[in-house]
Design an enzyme around this catalytic site. Structure first.
Site, PDB file in Angstrom:
ATOM      1  N   LYS A  77       0.846  -1.204   0.000  1.00 26.54           N
ATOM      2  CA  LYS A  77       0.000   0.000   0.000  1.00 26.54           C
ATOM      3  C   LYS A  77       0.876   1.247   0.000  1.00 26.54           C
ATOM      4  O   LYS A  77       0.646   2.182  -0.764  1.00 26.54           O
ATOM      5  CB  LYS A  77      -0.931   0.001   1.226  1.00 26.54           C
ATOM      6  CG  LYS A  77      -2.100  -0.958   1.075  1.00 26.54           C
ATOM      7  CD  LYS A  77      -2.841  -1.182   2.376  1.00 26.54           C
ATOM      8  CE  LYS A  77      -3.886  -2.275   2.180  1.00 26.54           C
ATOM      9  NZ  LYS A  77      -4.484  -2.761   3.422  1.00 26.54           N
ATOM     10  N   GLN A  83      -4.991  -1.366   9.566  1.00 30.52           N
ATOM     11  CA  GLN A  83      -4.910  -2.722   9.007  1.00 30.52           C
ATOM     12  C   GLN A  83      -5.532  -3.739   9.973  1.00 30.52           C
ATOM     13  O   GLN A  83      -5.165  -3.785  11.146  1.00 30.52           O
ATOM     14  CB  GLN A  83      -3.429  -3.065   8.743  1.00 30.52           C
ATOM     15  CG  GLN A  83      -3.213  -4.398   8.068  1.00 30.52           C
ATOM     16  CD  GLN A  83      -3.752  -4.437   6.640  1.00 30.52           C
ATOM     17  OE1 GLN A  83      -3.545  -3.519   5.862  1.00 30.52           O
ATOM     18  NE2 GLN A  83      -4.449  -5.507   6.306  1.00 30.52           N
ATOM     19  N   ASP A  94     -11.372   2.836   3.978  1.00 30.49           N
ATOM     20  CA  ASP A  94     -11.789   1.430   3.907  1.00 30.49           C
ATOM     21  C   ASP A  94     -13.313   1.308   3.806  1.00 30.49           C
ATOM     22  O   ASP A  94     -13.829   0.245   3.465  1.00 30.49           O
ATOM     23  CB  ASP A  94     -11.320   0.692   5.173  1.00 30.49           C
ATOM     24  CG  ASP A  94     -10.176  -0.268   4.906  1.00 30.49           C
ATOM     25  OD1 ASP A  94      -9.948  -0.601   3.729  1.00 30.49           O
ATOM     26  OD2 ASP A  94      -9.520  -0.694   5.880  1.00 30.49           O
TER      27      ASP A  94
END
Ligand code: NDP
Length: 309
Positions: A54, A98, A121
């Protein structure tokens, strides 16, 4: 019939290109550089790889990347304090924590502490509610990637998703449910199947579109698929590749497969995503797309076209 391959790797490259063009424009016209902060707690090897990828791809499209790697013993309070700091940092337009988090941390609490407009997200309860009610939201990356590929596939045939019968197998909060909501928003008739669904094969056989997000290697076989249907395989499963022989240390080599049995399904489908090289590469590309979208919204600027739902 042999299905057309929906090439997620190539599609993801075009998404990253669009993001890079928009990032360059934001810099040139407004002096703004979108920034993505990624928070990793602990040393889960798979999570470390994701976070590294990422960060690398964020920099490649010209955005700023802020990585926060915290010790596995980090307290929930300390993590919440970091998120509060990122929420208030004007250089940060997207925040991703995460998952999974260590057991002593309440995941829902952490996700819902991220400012909804920075929640790239799309897991914050506000964004889930907005998507569920058909309003503008931050959209979870994996289903957004699937939607982009589906729209593109039908557009190229001169069609749209409107009126298509879609079966989504899986009802998770990160893939199945948002996928179903996105398809519904595009006027598909949507059925969500899960582990208690009866006659799932017959449901799939009646579908124009099958999205498999199950986590069971090669579960969906060709006899579940209607002639000419479009198959999106979200699954990532690591299984033994006995046909590849043994490694030097005598252990069996492994390979990645999807939730769809590609060999048989591709004989029936009109189009299908492979694993690897299908949905997987689209997920990070959509994270970058979401960050640039969040940055534009935050600054009251026009959003890039085709990068969100
Ligand atoms: P979850 O385990 O959270 O959800 C799996 C879903 O599949 C559940 O709803 C479950 O039903 C359903 N299910 C399980 N067994 C069956 C069965 N026999 N028949 C029908 N439905 C079944 O998984 P995720 O949604 O997180 O992920 C799904 C897959 O997608 C995984 O392989 C994962 O690795 C992959 N993935 C890939 C990503 C990418 O970037 N390509 C990103 C995220 C996930 P129930 O609710 O009843 O238990």
């Amino acid at each position: 019939m042999s299905a057309a391959i929906i090439d997620g790797k190539a599609f993801a490259a075009t998404v990253r290109e669009k993001v890079a063009v928009h990032v360059a424009r934001l810099k040139q016209d407004h002096g703004i550089i979108p920034g993505l902060a990624v928070v990793l707690v602990g040393e889960d090897p798979a999570s470390q790889v994701y976070v590294r990828n990422k960060g690398k791809q964020t920099l490649e499209v010209g955005m700023n990347s802020y990585e926060h790697k915290l010790d596995v013993s980090t307290s929930q309070e300390a993590l919440l304090a970091l998120i509060d700091q990122l929420n208030n940092d004007p250089a940060v337009h997207g925040i991703l924590c995460q998952l999974p988090l260590p057991d002593h941390i309440n995941e829902d609490l952490v996700i819902n502490s991220i400012a909804p407009h920075k929640d790239v997200d799309g897991f914050h309860i506000s964004n889930v509610g907005l998507l569920g009610t058909g309003q503008k939201s931050m959209v979870p990356c994996t289903p957004l990637g699937c939607l982009m590929m589906l729209r593109d596939h039908y557009e190229k045939k001169g069609e749209s998703l409107s009126g298509k019968n879609a079966v989504v197998i899986g009802r998770s909060n990160i893939v199945g449910k948002p996928m179903a909501n996105l398809l519904l928003k595009d006027s598909c008739t949507v059925t969500i199947a899960h582990s208690r669904t009866k006659e799932i094969e017959a449901l799939c056989r009646g579908a124009d579109i099958v999205v498999a997000a199950v986590g069971r290697a090669e579960m969906v076989t060709g006899d579940w698929i209607a002639d000419g249907a479009t198959v999106i395989d979200v699954g990532i499963n690591r299984i033994e590749a006995l046909e590849k022989g043994l490694k030097e240390d005598g252990s069996v080599k492994m390979k990645l497969v999807g939730d769809v049995d590609f060999a048989s399904a591709s004989q029936k489908a009109g189009a299908i995503t492979p694993v690897p090289g299908g949905v997987g590469p689209m997920t990070i590309a959509c994270l970058l797309a979401n960050t640039v979208t969040a940055c534009c919204r935050d600054n009251g600027l026009e959003e890039p076209e085709g990068l969100t739902a």
